[in-house]
Write an enzyme that holds these catalytic residues in place. Sequence first.
Site, short mmCIF file in Angstrom:
data_model
loop_
_atom_site.label_atom_id
_atom_site.label_comp_id
_atom_site.label_asym_id
_atom_site.label_seq_id
_atom_site.Cartn_x
_atom_site.Cartn_y
_atom_site.Cartn_z
N THR A 1 -44.05 22.80 36.00
CA THR A 1 -43.14 21.74 35.54
C THR A 1 -43.17 21.79 34.02
OG1 THR A 1 -44.81 20.00 35.38
CG2 THR A 1 -43.73 20.25 37.52
N HIS A 2 -42.06 21.49 33.39
CA HIS A 2 -41.93 21.64 31.92
C HIS A 2 -42.29 23.06 31.49
CE1 HIS A 2 -42.14 17.15 31.80
NE2 HIS A 2 -43.02 17.35 32.76
N SER B 1 -31.97 50.77 26.46
CA SER B 1 -31.49 50.47 25.11
C SER B 1 -31.08 51.78 24.45
CB SER B 1 -32.63 49.82 24.32
OG SER B 1 -32.43 50.01 22.94
N LYS C 1 -37.40 50.67 26.34
CA LYS C 1 -36.84 49.45 26.94
C LYS C 1 -36.27 49.65 28.34
CE LYS C 1 -35.67 45.90 24.85
NZ LYS C 1 -36.15 44.56 25.13
N GLU D 1 -29.02 38.66 33.29
CA GLU D 1 -28.35 37.91 32.22
C GLU D 1 -26.86 37.78 32.50
OE1 GLU D 1 -31.44 39.25 28.70
OE2 GLU D 1 -29.88 40.60 29.37
N TYR E 1 6.63 19.74 42.09
CA TYR E 1 6.42 21.04 41.43
C TYR E 1 6.68 20.98 39.94
CZ TYR E 1 6.66 25.86 40.06
OH TYR E 1 6.41 27.05 39.42
N GLN F 1 1.91 27.48 37.82
CA GLN F 1 1.76 28.93 37.79
C GLN F 1 0.42 29.31 37.13
OE1 GLN F 1 5.21 31.43 36.95
NE2 GLN F 1 4.20 32.06 35.08
N LYS G 1 -3.07 30.09 38.91
CA LYS G 1 -3.39 31.31 39.68
C LYS G 1 -4.53 32.11 39.04
CE LYS G 1 0.95 32.77 40.17
NZ LYS G 1 2.19 33.43 40.70
N1 ARG Z 1 5.37 31.89 39.75
C1 ARG Z 1 5.77 30.58 40.18
C2 ARG Z 1 4.51 29.70 40.38
O1 ARG Z 1 3.46 30.25 40.51
C3 ARG Z 1 6.54 30.69 41.46
C4 ARG Z 1 7.30 29.45 41.79
C5 ARG Z 1 8.51 29.36 40.95
N2 ARG Z 1 9.21 28.17 41.27
C6 ARG Z 1 10.09 27.60 40.44
N3 ARG Z 1 10.66 26.51 40.82
N4 ARG Z 1 10.34 28.09 39.24
O2 ARG Z 1 4.59 28.52 40.37
#
Ligand code: ARG
Length: 451
Positions: free
Chosen positions: A158-159, A281, A287, A294, A321, A326, A329
Amino acid sequence: MSEPRRLWDKGEALDARIHRFTVGDDPALDRELLHWDCLGSAAHVRTLQRAGLLTADETASLLGELAAIDARARAGRFDISPEQEDCHTAIENHLAQRCGPAGQKVHTGRSRNDQVAAAMRLFMRHHALRFAAGLEALIAELLGRLAQDGGVRMPGYTHMQPAMPSSVGQWLHAHAEAALEQLRAVEDLLTRLDSCPLGTGAGFGVGLPLDREYTARLLGFARAQRSPIDVQNSRGRLETYFARVAADVAAIIEKLACDLLIYTGPPYGFFELPAALTTGSSIMPQKRNPDVLELMRGWAGRLRARVVELEWVRGKLPSSYHRDLQLTKAPTLQAAAGAQDLLEVGAAVMRELAVRKERLAAAMSDELYATDAAYALVRRGVPFREAYARIGEQVRAGVFRADAGARAGAAGLVDERVLSELRADVAEAAGQIARIRERVDAAEGALLNCG
Ligand code: ARG
Protein backbone atom coordinates in the site's frame (compact mmCIF):
# COMPACT_ATOMS: atom_id res chain seq x y z
CA MET A 1 -19.47 3.36 -66.45
CA SER A 2 -21.26 6.56 -65.65
CA GLU A 3 -19.85 9.20 -63.31
CA PRO A 4 -20.27 8.43 -59.63
CA ARG A 5 -23.08 10.62 -58.36
CA ARG A 6 -23.97 12.04 -55.00
CA LEU A 7 -27.35 10.77 -53.88
CA TRP A 8 -28.61 14.30 -53.40
CA ASP A 9 -27.17 15.79 -56.60
CA LYS A 10 -29.47 18.51 -58.00
CA GLY A 11 -27.22 19.38 -60.91
CA GLU A 12 -25.95 22.50 -59.13
CA ALA A 13 -22.26 23.31 -58.85
CA LEU A 14 -20.70 22.61 -55.49
CA ASP A 15 -17.87 24.51 -53.81
CA ALA A 16 -14.97 22.05 -53.89
CA ARG A 17 -13.49 23.23 -50.57
CA ILE A 18 -16.80 22.91 -48.78
CA HIS A 19 -17.42 19.52 -50.30
CA ARG A 20 -14.02 18.26 -49.09
CA PHE A 21 -14.82 19.60 -45.65
CA THR A 22 -18.25 17.99 -45.38
CA VAL A 23 -17.03 14.65 -46.72
CA GLY A 24 -14.09 14.68 -44.33
CA ASP A 25 -12.58 11.24 -43.63
CA ASP A 26 -15.70 9.34 -44.62
CA PRO A 27 -14.31 7.67 -47.77
CA ALA A 28 -11.54 6.11 -45.66
CA LEU A 29 -13.53 5.43 -42.49
CA ASP A 30 -16.51 4.02 -44.33
CA ARG A 31 -14.43 1.14 -45.68
CA GLU A 32 -14.97 -0.33 -42.22
CA LEU A 33 -18.72 0.09 -42.67
CA LEU A 34 -19.10 -1.43 -46.15
CA HIS A 35 -19.80 -4.91 -44.82
CA TRP A 36 -22.33 -3.63 -42.29
CA ASP A 37 -24.08 -1.46 -44.85
CA CYS A 38 -24.32 -4.43 -47.22
CA LEU A 39 -25.99 -6.43 -44.44
CA GLY A 40 -28.36 -3.60 -43.58
CA SER A 41 -29.15 -3.08 -47.26
CA ALA A 42 -29.84 -6.79 -47.74
CA ALA A 43 -32.34 -6.74 -44.87
CA HIS A 44 -33.92 -3.58 -46.27
CA VAL A 45 -34.21 -5.14 -49.75
CA ARG A 46 -35.95 -8.22 -48.33
CA THR A 47 -38.30 -5.97 -46.38
CA LEU A 48 -39.15 -4.03 -49.56
CA GLN A 49 -39.97 -7.32 -51.28
CA ARG A 50 -42.20 -8.35 -48.38
CA ALA A 51 -44.03 -5.02 -48.74
CA GLY A 52 -44.58 -5.73 -52.45
CA LEU A 53 -42.25 -2.90 -53.45
CA LEU A 54 -39.69 -5.15 -55.17
CA THR A 55 -40.30 -8.23 -57.33
CA ALA A 56 -38.59 -11.55 -56.57
CA ASP A 57 -36.26 -11.01 -59.54
CA GLU A 58 -35.34 -7.49 -58.45
CA THR A 59 -34.73 -8.76 -54.94
CA ALA A 60 -32.50 -11.59 -56.15
CA SER A 61 -30.52 -9.28 -58.39
CA LEU A 62 -29.96 -6.73 -55.60
CA LEU A 63 -29.01 -9.38 -53.04
CA GLY A 64 -26.61 -11.01 -55.48
CA GLU A 65 -24.93 -7.69 -56.18
CA LEU A 66 -24.77 -6.82 -52.46
CA ALA A 67 -23.04 -10.14 -51.82
CA ALA A 68 -20.59 -9.34 -54.61
CA ILE A 69 -19.88 -5.88 -53.19
CA ASP A 70 -19.36 -7.42 -49.77
CA ALA A 71 -16.89 -9.97 -51.14
CA ARG A 72 -14.97 -7.22 -52.95
CA ALA A 73 -15.00 -5.03 -49.84
CA ARG A 74 -13.61 -7.86 -47.73
CA ALA A 75 -10.81 -8.31 -50.24
CA GLY A 76 -10.10 -4.55 -50.09
CA ARG A 77 -11.21 -4.10 -53.70
CA PHE A 78 -14.23 -1.82 -53.34
CA ASP A 79 -13.32 1.83 -53.37
CA ILE A 80 -15.25 4.81 -52.08
CA SER A 81 -14.30 7.92 -54.04
CA PRO A 82 -14.42 11.40 -52.48
CA GLU A 83 -17.14 12.31 -55.03
CA GLN A 84 -19.25 9.48 -53.65
CA GLU A 85 -18.83 10.83 -50.11
CA ASP A 86 -19.64 7.65 -48.19
CA CYS A 87 -20.23 3.89 -48.28
CA HIS A 88 -23.99 4.32 -48.73
CA THR A 89 -23.54 6.30 -51.94
CA ALA A 90 -20.81 4.01 -53.27
CA ILE A 91 -23.02 0.96 -52.75
CA GLU A 92 -26.13 2.55 -54.21
CA ASN A 93 -24.21 3.82 -57.26
CA HIS A 94 -22.88 0.33 -57.81
CA LEU A 95 -26.34 -1.23 -57.52
CA ALA A 96 -27.75 1.35 -59.93
CA GLN A 97 -25.09 0.42 -62.49
CA ARG A 98 -25.45 -3.31 -62.10
CA CYS A 99 -29.10 -3.94 -61.33
CA GLY A 100 -30.84 -1.49 -63.63
CA PRO A 101 -34.30 -0.33 -62.45
CA ALA A 102 -34.02 -2.38 -59.23
CA GLY A 103 -31.01 -0.26 -58.31
CA GLN A 104 -33.19 2.83 -58.62
CA LYS A 105 -35.61 1.33 -56.08
CA VAL A 106 -33.23 0.27 -53.33
CA HIS A 107 -33.39 3.57 -51.44
CA THR A 108 -37.20 3.38 -51.23
CA GLY A 109 -38.29 3.91 -47.64
CA ARG A 110 -34.90 4.64 -46.16
CA SER A 111 -32.55 7.55 -45.59
CA ARG A 112 -28.83 7.62 -45.03
CA ASN A 113 -29.78 8.66 -41.51
CA ASP A 114 -31.31 5.31 -40.51
CA GLN A 115 -28.87 3.54 -42.81
CA VAL A 116 -25.73 4.83 -41.10
CA ALA A 117 -27.28 4.32 -37.66
CA ALA A 118 -27.88 0.67 -38.60
CA ALA A 119 -24.38 0.21 -40.00
CA MET A 120 -22.81 1.65 -36.85
CA ARG A 121 -25.05 -0.46 -34.62
CA LEU A 122 -24.02 -3.63 -36.45
CA PHE A 123 -20.38 -2.56 -36.30
CA MET A 124 -20.58 -1.94 -32.55
CA ARG A 125 -22.45 -5.19 -31.91
CA HIS A 126 -19.76 -7.10 -33.80
CA HIS A 127 -17.00 -5.46 -31.81
CA ALA A 128 -18.81 -5.82 -28.50
CA LEU A 129 -18.95 -9.56 -29.19
CA ARG A 130 -15.22 -9.50 -29.93
CA PHE A 131 -14.57 -7.62 -26.67
CA ALA A 132 -16.44 -10.40 -24.88
CA ALA A 133 -14.33 -13.08 -26.56
CA GLY A 134 -11.17 -11.12 -25.75
CA LEU A 135 -12.16 -10.71 -22.11
CA GLU A 136 -12.98 -14.41 -21.81
CA ALA A 137 -9.56 -15.25 -23.27
CA LEU A 138 -7.86 -12.84 -20.87
CA ILE A 139 -9.70 -14.34 -17.90
CA ALA A 140 -8.66 -17.82 -19.07
CA GLU A 141 -5.01 -16.70 -19.17
CA LEU A 142 -5.22 -15.14 -15.72
CA LEU A 143 -6.90 -18.19 -14.19
CA GLY A 144 -4.55 -20.58 -15.98
CA ARG A 145 -1.62 -18.69 -14.51
CA LEU A 146 -3.31 -18.69 -11.15
CA ALA A 147 -3.71 -22.49 -11.22
CA GLN A 148 0.03 -22.75 -11.91
CA ASP A 149 1.62 -20.08 -9.71
CA GLY A 150 -1.22 -18.80 -7.53
CA GLY A 151 0.25 -20.16 -4.29
CA VAL A 152 3.55 -18.31 -4.67
CA ARG A 153 3.83 -15.65 -1.96
CA MET A 154 4.28 -12.04 -3.02
CA PRO A 155 4.40 -8.88 -0.90
CA GLY A 156 1.26 -6.78 -0.87
CA TYR A 157 1.96 -3.05 -1.13
CA THR A 158 0.00 0.00 0.00
CA HIS A 159 1.36 3.47 -0.83
CA MET A 160 3.89 1.36 -2.76
CA GLN A 161 5.39 0.34 0.62
CA PRO A 162 5.62 -3.32 1.69
CA ALA A 163 2.44 -3.95 3.69
CA MET A 164 1.23 -7.52 4.09
CA PRO A 165 1.78 -11.00 2.72
CA SER A 166 -0.11 -11.49 -0.51
CA SER A 167 0.40 -13.89 -3.39
CA VAL A 168 0.72 -14.11 -7.14
CA GLY A 169 -2.73 -15.71 -7.01
CA GLN A 170 -4.28 -12.76 -5.19
CA TRP A 171 -2.80 -10.38 -7.75
CA LEU A 172 -4.07 -12.42 -10.71
CA HIS A 173 -7.45 -12.89 -9.08
CA ALA A 174 -7.95 -9.11 -8.80
CA HIS A 175 -7.49 -8.61 -12.52
CA ALA A 176 -9.76 -11.55 -13.34
CA GLU A 177 -12.56 -10.02 -11.23
CA ALA A 178 -12.15 -6.71 -13.05
CA ALA A 179 -12.33 -8.51 -16.40
CA LEU A 180 -15.52 -10.27 -15.26
CA GLU A 181 -17.04 -6.90 -14.34
CA GLN A 182 -16.29 -5.69 -17.87
CA LEU A 183 -17.69 -8.88 -19.37
CA ARG A 184 -20.96 -7.99 -17.65
CA ALA A 185 -20.68 -4.43 -18.95
CA VAL A 186 -20.31 -5.85 -22.46
CA GLU A 187 -23.43 -7.92 -21.89
CA ASP A 188 -25.26 -4.73 -20.90
CA LEU A 189 -23.82 -2.95 -23.94
CA LEU A 190 -25.11 -5.74 -26.19
CA THR A 191 -28.57 -5.36 -24.67
CA ARG A 192 -28.53 -1.62 -25.38
CA LEU A 193 -27.44 -2.24 -28.95
CA ASP A 194 -30.12 -4.88 -29.49
CA SER A 195 -32.69 -2.85 -31.44
CA CYS A 196 -32.86 -2.15 -35.15
CA PRO A 197 -32.87 1.45 -36.45
CA LEU A 198 -33.95 0.57 -40.01
CA GLY A 199 -37.37 1.61 -41.25
CA THR A 200 -37.33 4.96 -39.46
CA GLY A 201 -36.04 6.90 -42.49
CA ALA A 202 -34.73 10.38 -41.90
CA GLY A 203 -35.97 10.18 -38.32
CA PHE A 204 -39.74 10.50 -38.37
CA GLY A 205 -40.96 7.17 -39.74
CA VAL A 206 -41.68 5.94 -43.26
CA GLY A 207 -45.05 6.24 -45.01
CA LEU A 208 -44.80 2.80 -46.57
CA PRO A 209 -45.90 -0.58 -45.19
CA LEU A 210 -42.44 -1.75 -44.08
CA ASP A 211 -42.46 -4.60 -41.57
CA ARG A 212 -39.82 -3.29 -39.18
CA GLU A 213 -39.93 -6.32 -36.89
CA TYR A 214 -39.13 -8.48 -39.91
CA THR A 215 -36.10 -6.28 -40.74
CA ALA A 216 -34.97 -6.50 -37.13
CA ARG A 217 -35.24 -10.30 -37.11
CA LEU A 218 -33.33 -10.59 -40.39
CA LEU A 219 -30.45 -8.67 -38.84
CA GLY A 220 -30.50 -10.71 -35.63
CA PHE A 221 -31.79 -7.88 -33.42
CA ALA A 222 -34.18 -8.60 -30.55
CA ARG A 223 -36.55 -5.85 -31.69
CA ALA A 224 -37.10 -2.78 -33.86
CA GLN A 225 -36.15 0.50 -32.18
CA ARG A 226 -39.56 2.06 -31.49
CA SER A 227 -39.01 5.81 -31.63
CA PRO A 228 -37.75 7.14 -34.99
CA ILE A 229 -36.48 10.33 -33.37
CA ASP A 230 -34.68 8.29 -30.72
CA VAL A 231 -32.94 6.36 -33.48
CA GLN A 232 -31.16 9.60 -34.35
CA ASN A 233 -30.84 10.72 -30.73
CA SER A 234 -29.25 7.39 -29.81
CA ARG A 235 -26.60 7.88 -32.46
CA GLY A 236 -23.70 9.22 -30.47
CA ARG A 237 -25.33 8.18 -27.20
CA LEU A 238 -24.72 4.50 -27.92
CA GLU A 239 -21.34 5.25 -29.47
CA THR A 240 -20.33 7.02 -26.27
CA TYR A 241 -21.42 4.05 -24.17
CA PHE A 242 -19.56 1.71 -26.51
CA ALA A 243 -16.40 3.80 -26.21
CA ARG A 244 -16.87 3.96 -22.42
CA VAL A 245 -16.91 0.16 -22.22
CA ALA A 246 -13.90 0.00 -24.55
CA ALA A 247 -12.05 2.50 -22.33
CA ASP A 248 -12.96 0.53 -19.20
CA VAL A 249 -11.70 -2.66 -20.82
CA ALA A 250 -8.51 -0.78 -21.67
CA ALA A 251 -8.24 0.41 -18.07
CA ILE A 252 -7.95 -3.21 -16.87
CA ILE A 253 -5.09 -3.79 -19.26
CA GLU A 254 -3.58 -0.49 -18.17
CA LYS A 255 -3.53 -1.50 -14.51
CA LEU A 256 -1.96 -4.84 -15.39
CA ALA A 257 0.67 -2.96 -17.40
CA CYS A 258 1.32 -0.47 -14.59
CA ASP A 259 1.78 -3.33 -12.13
CA LEU A 260 4.11 -5.17 -14.45
CA LEU A 261 6.20 -2.10 -15.16
CA ILE A 262 6.97 -2.09 -11.44
CA TYR A 263 7.19 -5.82 -10.82
CA THR A 264 9.34 -6.65 -13.86
CA GLY A 265 11.82 -3.85 -13.25
CA PRO A 266 14.54 -3.48 -10.65
CA PRO A 267 14.58 -3.72 -7.73
CA TYR A 268 11.57 -6.04 -7.79
CA GLY A 269 12.13 -8.45 -10.65
CA PHE A 270 9.21 -10.65 -9.57
CA PHE A 271 8.22 -11.33 -13.16
CA GLU A 272 10.13 -11.29 -16.41
CA LEU A 273 9.05 -10.52 -19.95
CA PRO A 274 10.65 -12.96 -22.40
CA ALA A 275 13.02 -11.39 -24.92
CA ALA A 276 10.43 -11.76 -27.69
CA LEU A 277 8.19 -9.27 -25.91
CA THR A 278 10.82 -6.63 -25.26
CA THR A 279 12.53 -4.11 -27.49
CA GLY A 280 16.07 -2.74 -27.53
CA SER A 281 17.73 0.64 -27.48
CA SER A 282 19.51 2.14 -30.49
CA ILE A 283 22.35 3.43 -28.29
CA MET A 284 22.55 1.38 -25.08
CA PRO A 285 23.60 -2.16 -25.97
CA GLN A 286 22.51 -3.66 -22.67
CA LYS A 287 18.90 -2.44 -22.77
CA ARG A 288 15.80 -4.56 -22.94
CA ASN A 289 12.77 -2.34 -22.67
CA PRO A 290 9.16 -3.07 -21.74
CA ASP A 291 7.79 -0.79 -24.48
CA VAL A 292 4.83 -3.11 -24.86
CA LEU A 293 3.68 -2.36 -21.31
CA GLU A 294 4.15 1.37 -21.74
CA LEU A 295 2.14 1.39 -24.95
CA MET A 296 -0.61 -0.60 -23.25
CA ARG A 297 -0.75 2.18 -20.67
CA GLY A 298 -0.55 4.89 -23.35
CA TRP A 299 -3.35 3.38 -25.42
CA ALA A 300 -5.62 3.18 -22.42
CA GLY A 301 -5.24 6.93 -22.07
CA ARG A 302 -6.00 7.37 -25.72
CA LEU A 303 -9.21 5.39 -25.46
CA ARG A 304 -10.31 7.45 -22.46
CA ALA A 305 -9.85 10.51 -24.68
CA ARG A 306 -12.17 8.98 -27.30
CA VAL A 307 -14.97 8.94 -24.73
CA VAL A 308 -14.41 12.64 -24.07
CA GLU A 309 -14.33 13.32 -27.81
CA LEU A 310 -17.66 11.55 -28.27
CA GLU A 311 -19.22 13.37 -25.33
CA TRP A 312 -18.29 16.69 -26.90
CA VAL A 313 -19.36 15.86 -30.43
CA ARG A 314 -22.73 14.38 -29.55
CA GLY A 315 -23.48 16.59 -26.58
CA LYS A 316 -25.20 19.97 -27.00
CA LEU A 317 -27.29 18.71 -29.96
CA PRO A 318 -31.05 19.08 -30.07
CA SER A 319 -33.09 16.03 -31.12
CA SER A 320 -32.90 14.37 -34.54
CA TYR A 321 -30.17 14.13 -37.17
CA HIS A 322 -27.33 16.63 -37.39
CA ARG A 323 -24.24 16.27 -39.53
CA ASP A 324 -22.10 16.59 -36.39
CA LEU A 325 -22.96 12.92 -35.88
CA GLN A 326 -20.67 11.99 -38.75
CA LEU A 327 -17.78 12.86 -36.44
CA THR A 328 -18.80 10.11 -34.00
CA LYS A 329 -17.52 7.48 -36.41
CA ALA A 330 -13.75 8.01 -36.11
CA PRO A 331 -13.56 7.82 -32.30
CA THR A 332 -15.89 4.81 -32.26
CA LEU A 333 -13.77 2.97 -34.80
CA GLN A 334 -10.62 3.76 -32.84
CA ALA A 335 -12.21 2.61 -29.59
CA ALA A 336 -13.13 -0.71 -31.20
CA ALA A 337 -9.70 -1.37 -32.69
CA GLY A 338 -7.79 -0.12 -29.65
CA ALA A 339 -9.62 -2.19 -27.06
CA GLN A 340 -9.34 -5.29 -29.22
CA ASP A 341 -5.61 -4.79 -29.65
CA LEU A 342 -5.12 -4.27 -25.93
CA LEU A 343 -7.04 -7.43 -25.07
CA GLU A 344 -4.96 -9.50 -27.45
CA VAL A 345 -1.63 -8.02 -26.39
CA GLY A 346 -2.62 -8.19 -22.72
CA ALA A 347 -3.46 -11.90 -23.00
CA ALA A 348 -0.17 -12.56 -24.82
CA VAL A 349 1.81 -10.82 -22.07
CA MET A 350 0.04 -12.84 -19.37
CA ARG A 351 0.72 -16.06 -21.27
CA GLU A 352 4.43 -15.38 -21.75
CA LEU A 353 5.29 -13.82 -18.41
CA ALA A 354 7.88 -15.73 -16.37
CA VAL A 355 7.46 -15.89 -12.57
CA ARG A 356 10.76 -15.51 -10.70
CA LYS A 357 10.04 -17.45 -7.57
CA GLU A 358 13.43 -16.86 -5.93
CA ARG A 359 12.99 -13.07 -6.23
CA LEU A 360 9.51 -13.30 -4.79
CA ALA A 361 10.66 -15.47 -1.89
CA ALA A 362 13.51 -13.05 -1.11
CA ALA A 363 11.02 -10.17 -0.96
CA MET A 364 8.91 -11.86 1.73
CA SER A 365 10.51 -10.00 4.64
CA ASP A 366 9.66 -10.72 8.27
CA GLU A 367 8.10 -7.31 8.63
CA LEU A 368 5.37 -8.14 6.15
CA TYR A 369 4.10 -10.52 8.85
CA ALA A 370 3.98 -7.91 11.64
CA THR A 371 0.18 -7.72 11.63
CA ASP A 372 -0.03 -11.53 11.64
CA ALA A 373 2.34 -11.67 14.61
CA ALA A 374 -0.01 -9.29 16.43
CA TYR A 375 -2.90 -11.59 15.52
CA ALA A 376 -0.94 -14.55 16.94
CA LEU A 377 -0.92 -12.68 20.26
CA VAL A 378 -4.62 -11.86 19.87
CA ARG A 379 -5.30 -15.58 19.50
CA ARG A 380 -3.66 -16.03 22.90
CA GLY A 381 -6.00 -13.44 24.47
CA VAL A 382 -3.91 -10.25 24.17
CA PRO A 383 -6.11 -7.24 23.24
CA PHE A 384 -5.31 -6.11 19.68
CA ARG A 385 -4.12 -2.61 20.62
CA GLU A 386 -1.64 -4.05 23.11
CA ALA A 387 -0.42 -6.68 20.63
CA TYR A 388 -0.01 -3.94 18.02
CA ALA A 389 2.14 -1.91 20.45
CA ARG A 390 4.31 -4.87 21.44
CA ILE A 391 5.06 -5.94 17.86
CA GLY A 392 5.65 -2.33 16.88
CA GLU A 393 8.30 -2.01 19.58
CA GLN A 394 10.05 -5.17 18.37
CA VAL A 395 10.07 -3.84 14.82
CA ARG A 396 11.47 -0.47 15.88
CA ALA A 397 14.15 -2.19 17.99
CA GLY A 398 15.11 -4.29 14.95
CA VAL A 399 14.46 -7.59 16.76
CA PHE A 400 11.16 -8.61 15.16
CA ARG A 401 11.10 -12.09 13.60
CA ALA A 402 7.99 -13.63 12.07
CA ASP A 403 7.68 -17.05 13.64
CA ALA A 404 6.04 -20.07 12.05
CA GLY A 405 2.73 -19.31 13.75
CA ALA A 406 2.52 -15.81 12.28
CA ARG A 407 3.50 -17.09 8.85
CA ALA A 408 1.02 -19.94 8.91
CA GLY A 409 -1.87 -17.72 9.96
CA ALA A 410 -1.35 -15.08 7.29
CA ALA A 411 -4.08 -14.34 4.77
CA GLY A 412 -3.29 -13.35 1.18
CA LEU A 413 -3.87 -16.63 -0.66
CA VAL A 414 -6.88 -17.31 -2.86
CA ASP A 415 -9.00 -20.23 -1.79
CA GLU A 416 -10.66 -22.69 -4.11
CA ARG A 417 -14.19 -21.73 -3.05
CA VAL A 418 -13.65 -18.12 -4.17
CA LEU A 419 -12.23 -19.30 -7.47
CA SER A 420 -15.07 -21.67 -8.21
CA GLU A 421 -17.57 -18.86 -7.51
CA LEU A 422 -15.68 -16.66 -9.93
CA ARG A 423 -15.59 -19.38 -12.58
CA ALA A 424 -19.35 -19.87 -12.22
CA ASP A 425 -19.98 -16.12 -12.64
CA VAL A 426 -17.76 -16.00 -15.72
CA ALA A 427 -19.59 -19.00 -17.21
CA GLU A 428 -22.92 -17.34 -16.51
CA ALA A 429 -22.01 -14.06 -18.25
CA ALA A 430 -20.30 -15.90 -21.11
CA GLY A 431 -23.41 -18.05 -21.55
CA GLN A 432 -25.71 -15.02 -21.89
CA ILE A 433 -23.37 -13.50 -24.44
CA ALA A 434 -23.07 -16.80 -26.32
CA ARG A 435 -26.84 -16.83 -26.80
CA ILE A 436 -26.72 -13.37 -28.38
CA ARG A 437 -23.71 -14.41 -30.48
CA GLU A 438 -25.54 -17.47 -31.83
CA ARG A 439 -28.57 -15.40 -32.83
CA VAL A 440 -26.37 -12.76 -34.49
CA ASP A 441 -24.17 -15.27 -36.33
CA ALA A 442 -27.18 -17.19 -37.65
CA ALA A 443 -28.88 -14.02 -38.90
CA GLU A 444 -25.79 -12.41 -40.41
CA GLY A 445 -24.68 -15.67 -41.99
CA ALA A 446 -28.00 -16.09 -43.78
CA LEU A 447 -28.52 -12.52 -45.00
CA LEU A 448 -26.19 -12.26 -47.95
CA ASN A 449 -26.70 -15.86 -49.06
CA CYS A 450 -29.30 -15.27 -51.73
CA GLY A 451 -32.38 -17.37 -51.95
N1 ARG B 1 -21.86 10.47 -43.44
C1 ARG B 1 -23.14 10.83 -42.89
C2 ARG B 1 -23.13 10.57 -41.36
O1 ARG B 1 -22.30 9.83 -40.92
C3 ARG B 1 -24.21 10.02 -43.55
C4 ARG B 1 -25.57 10.56 -43.32
C5 ARG B 1 -25.80 11.75 -44.17
N2 ARG B 1 -27.10 12.25 -43.94
C6 ARG B 1 -27.45 13.52 -44.22
N3 ARG B 1 -28.65 13.89 -43.95
N4 ARG B 1 -26.58 14.39 -44.72
O2 ARG B 1 -23.91 11.11 -40.65
